[in-house]
Motif scaffolding. Sequence first.
Motif, PDB file in Angstrom:
ATOM      1  N   HIS A 158      85.899 -47.968  52.416  1.00  0.00           N
ATOM      2  CA  HIS A 158      85.442 -48.206  53.783  1.00  0.00           C
ATOM      3  C   HIS A 158      85.023 -46.876  54.401  1.00  0.00           C
ATOM      4  N   VAL A 159      83.853 -46.845  55.019  1.00  0.00           N
ATOM      5  CA  VAL A 159      83.310 -45.617  55.612  1.00  0.00           C
ATOM      6  C   VAL A 159      83.046 -45.854  57.094  1.00  0.00           C
ATOM      7  N   GLU A 160      83.547 -44.955  57.916  1.00  0.00           N
ATOM      8  CA  GLU A 160      83.268 -44.988  59.357  1.00  0.00           C
ATOM      9  C   GLU A 160      82.698 -43.640  59.750  1.00  0.00           C
ATOM     10  N   HIS A 161      81.816 -43.641  60.731  1.00  0.00           N
ATOM     11  CA  HIS A 161      81.299 -42.358  61.213  1.00  0.00           C
ATOM     12  C   HIS A 161      81.233 -42.375  62.742  1.00  0.00           C
ATOM     13  N   LYS A 162      81.388 -41.193  63.330  1.00  0.00           N
ATOM     14  CA  LYS A 162      81.391 -41.088  64.784  1.00  0.00           C
ATOM     15  C   LYS A 162      80.797 -39.748  65.181  1.00  0.00           C
ATOM     16  N   ASN A 163      79.933 -39.778  66.194  1.00  0.00           N
ATOM     17  CA  ASN A 163      79.360 -38.539  66.720  1.00  0.00           C
ATOM     18  C   ASN A 163      80.359 -37.859  67.657  1.00  0.00           C
ATOM     19  N   ILE A 164      80.506 -36.540  67.517  1.00  0.00           N
ATOM     20  CA  ILE A 164      81.331 -35.779  68.458  1.00  0.00           C
ATOM     21  C   ILE A 164      80.522 -34.584  68.961  1.00  0.00           C
ATOM     22  N   THR A 165      80.884 -34.099  70.131  1.00  0.00           N
ATOM     23  CA  THR A 165      80.234 -32.936  70.733  1.00  0.00           C
ATOM     24  C   THR A 165      81.299 -31.899  71.052  1.00  0.00           C
ATOM     25  N   LEU A 166      81.084 -30.668  70.580  1.00  0.00           N
ATOM     26  CA  LEU A 166      82.021 -29.574  70.826  1.00  0.00           C
ATOM     27  C   LEU A 166      81.243 -28.377  71.359  1.00  0.00           C
ATOM     28  N   ASP A 167      81.737 -27.784  72.435  1.00  0.00           N
ATOM     29  CA  ASP A 167      81.058 -26.641  73.043  1.00  0.00           C
ATOM     30  C   ASP A 167      81.707 -25.333  72.606  1.00  0.00           C
ATOM     31  N   GLY A 168      80.886 -24.406  72.126  1.00  0.00           N
ATOM     32  CA  GLY A 168      81.373 -23.074  71.798  1.00  0.00           C
ATOM     33  C   GLY A 168      82.307 -23.028  70.613  1.00  0.00           C
ATOM     34  N   VAL A 169      82.184 -23.966  69.704  1.00  0.00           N
ATOM     35  CA  VAL A 169      83.044 -24.004  68.521  1.00  0.00           C
ATOM     36  C   VAL A 169      82.166 -23.805  67.290  1.00  0.00           C
ATOM     37  N   SER A 170      82.550 -22.877  66.438  1.00  0.00           N
ATOM     38  CA  SER A 170      81.727 -22.600  65.257  1.00  0.00           C
ATOM     39  C   SER A 170      81.954 -23.647  64.175  1.00  0.00           C
ATOM     40  N   LEU A 171      80.926 -23.827  63.352  1.00  0.00           N
ATOM     41  CA  LEU A 171      81.024 -24.765  62.235  1.00  0.00           C
ATOM     42  C   LEU A 171      82.126 -24.333  61.273  1.00  0.00           C
ATOM     43  N   GLU A 172      82.324 -23.032  61.151  1.00  0.00           N
ATOM     44  CA  GLU A 172      83.378 -22.517  60.257  1.00  0.00           C
ATOM     45  C   GLU A 172      84.761 -22.986  60.716  1.00  0.00           C
ATOM     46  N   GLU A 173      84.995 -22.956  62.033  1.00  0.00           N
ATOM     47  CA  GLU A 173      86.287 -23.396  62.567  1.00  0.00           C
ATOM     48  C   GLU A 173      86.488 -24.902  62.335  1.00  0.00           C
ATOM     49  N   ILE A 174      85.415 -25.638  62.499  1.00  0.00           N
ATOM     50  CA  ILE A 174      85.501 -27.098  62.305  1.00  0.00           C
ATOM     51  C   ILE A 174      85.797 -27.413  60.844  1.00  0.00           C
ATOM     52  N   LYS A 175      85.114 -26.711  59.930  1.00  0.00           N
ATOM     53  CA  LYS A 175      85.343 -26.955  58.515  1.00  0.00           C
ATOM     54  C   LYS A 175      86.762 -26.554  58.104  1.00  0.00           C
ATOM     55  N   LYS A 176      87.293 -25.525  58.745  1.00  0.00           N
ATOM     56  CA  LYS A 176      88.665 -25.117  58.474  1.00  0.00           C
ATOM     57  C   LYS A 176      89.636 -26.227  58.870  1.00  0.00           C
ATOM     58  N   THR A 177      89.345 -26.873  60.007  1.00  0.00           N
ATOM     59  CA  THR A 177      90.179 -27.995  60.463  1.00  0.00           C
ATOM     60  C   THR A 177      90.086 -29.176  59.506  1.00  0.00           C
ATOM     61  N   VAL A 178      88.867 -29.466  59.064  1.00  0.00           N
ATOM     62  CA  VAL A 178      88.665 -30.566  58.114  1.00  0.00           C
ATOM     63  C   VAL A 178      89.444 -30.288  56.827  1.00  0.00           C
ATOM     64  N   GLY A 179      89.422 -29.033  56.378  1.00  0.00           N
ATOM     65  CA  GLY A 179      90.160 -28.661  55.174  1.00  0.00           C
ATOM     66  C   GLY A 179      91.650 -28.889  55.332  1.00  0.00           C
TER      67      GLY A 179
END
Length: 332
Positions: A158-179
Amino acid sequence: MKGTLTERQQKILKLIIEEYIKSAKPVSSNLLCEKLHCSSATVRAEMANLEDVGLLEKTHTSSGRVPSEAGYRFYVDHLMTLKKMNAEDMLKLQIIFKNQELALSDCITKSLQVISDITSYATVVLGSTSHDNLLKQIDVVPINDRSMIVIVVTDKGHVEHKNITLDGVSLEEIKKTVGLINNLIVGTPIDEVSGKLEFEIKPIIGKYVNQHEQIYNAFYHVFSDFTAPQAANVVGKSKFLNQPEFSSVDKIKQVFTKLEDEETLREIKQDGENNITICIGKDSNIDDDVTVIKTKFKTATEEGTLAIIGPKRMEYDRVVAMLDFIKQNIEN
């Protein structure tokens, strides 16, 4: 009670119900005489007997009879013969389910819209992600500097997707969280992920990720939305306006209020076995003049309830066949 009715009484009851379903007018003995080839006195006597046992009712405006709630119940339990779907109706539904570009949820919604258009009844789907799904992974796909798509995948595919908006957050920080999430809570039942984020990921994330509060909140909302019970989708509610039983303003307001009430709609949910259930009149929990015909569906990734809602004077044989057809196409 079936054993207490003669074969002729059963035939008369079946004829009255099926004629009333078509015409919405009380059925007279004269009409039955033509079909049964027997005297008016005989038919009137049998109609009186059926009224005495509570299967027929008189109306104030006519000498004819109409089915009682018990009469409809006797009909669906003992007398009804399922009507085969005609080729045109079947084709309309098959086109939807054979469209490989449509997600299952879209197939269900579109098929119920077709059923509503064909029958002039309302349709409802209550769906939910099966809670035996385990988190397999999450991923993010950047759209621009502020927006991205979070993708959640379960072990059942099962696959779900959702759009999110983040201000002033780098992609590197987001990927670190995903990891972190993928390393620490993969394999968790999907409806427990939000709790683990709160009590296991949140205390850790601040040590490794800047802007951790904003990122955490975004992911928490993604999982909360994913595991929340889905609201009922009601299609064709306005169809009730076409039914003579609901011609008064007060009556239609009462039914519409019920169909807009989340608690009432949740009660439609089909529990237990996957068979088709017919709730007539008072059993519908909507209105004494309403019938709900419903069934449960279950796939590897999803489960829910399909329901068709219409007047008590409903084409039961046709509706049951259509509902069963949709259920089989969802599950196969």
